[in-house]
Design an enzyme around this catalytic site. Sequence first.
Site, mmCIF file in Angstrom:
data_model
loop_
_atom_site.group_PDB
_atom_site.id
_atom_site.type_symbol
_atom_site.label_atom_id
_atom_site.label_comp_id
_atom_site.label_asym_id
_atom_site.label_seq_id
_atom_site.Cartn_x
_atom_site.Cartn_y
_atom_site.Cartn_z
ATOM 1 N N HIS A 119 18.504 17.048 70.682
ATOM 2 C CA HIS A 119 17.790 15.783 70.526
ATOM 3 C C HIS A 119 16.303 16.038 70.742
ATOM 4 C CE1 HIS A 119 18.593 16.199 74.840
ATOM 5 N NE2 HIS A 119 17.504 15.489 75.045
ATOM 6 N N LYS A 171 18.549 22.541 72.207
ATOM 7 C CA LYS A 171 18.494 21.112 72.476
ATOM 8 C C LYS A 171 18.841 20.359 71.194
ATOM 9 C CE LYS A 171 15.278 17.738 74.461
ATOM 10 N NZ LYS A 171 13.879 17.532 74.941
#
Length: 232
Positions: A114, A112
């Site tokens: 963010h 991921k």
Amino acid sequence: MVTESAQGPGRDRLAQDFVRFAVESGVLRFGEFKTKAGRMSPYFFNAGLFDDGAKMGRLAQFYAQALVASGIGFDMLFGPAYKGIPLGATVAVELARLGRNVPFAYNRKEAKDHGEGGTLVGAPLKGRVLIIDDVMSAGTAARESIALIRAAGATPHAIAIALDRQEKATENGRDVDHSAVQYVRRELGMQVCAIARLADLLRYLEADGGDPQIHAHHERVLAYRQRYGVDD
């Protein structure tokens, strides 16, 4: 640990109850199924078909009971993506209900970029980590989890699976004399806790008073075991 050599009425009863539960839930099916190794198997175990709350709750009970009975020590649970994620979460809940509250983590297939970022979610990986998965065919998923755990500075200590197929693994397209479970035990030095094994399935199929339609599969499963099975 719960292994072929760990015999006893309680372990046998748990294994038979689990096999019956898996058959009645449609998770353990009979017919002709092609395995990852290219073999035609007379049975197939698909943990993805534990697909409602009641089934998942019962499955978690089997895992937790097997782990408690195994005596394996561990500090936290790790559920490898994807099937291991709900397994690890529900087993953590069930262990807590039994008075054994442990942290739980899992991984993403893709990092991921963010928020918290990274591939790991949940509690920080530390101490002795027990990996929760459904089955172990080639040991590839186990090795990936082991690498993630070691990279985080923790110790991959044990693996819990629902069913040990007790059959030869393949390497470079060829059968070898050991199973994936045996490889993890002997070469990686990790303990393995299986709720049930192929030997337990065979006992279920040959049991007197069983469903004749189920019993009829015994000969084919036994022939498969004789051809591809390993001795623990």
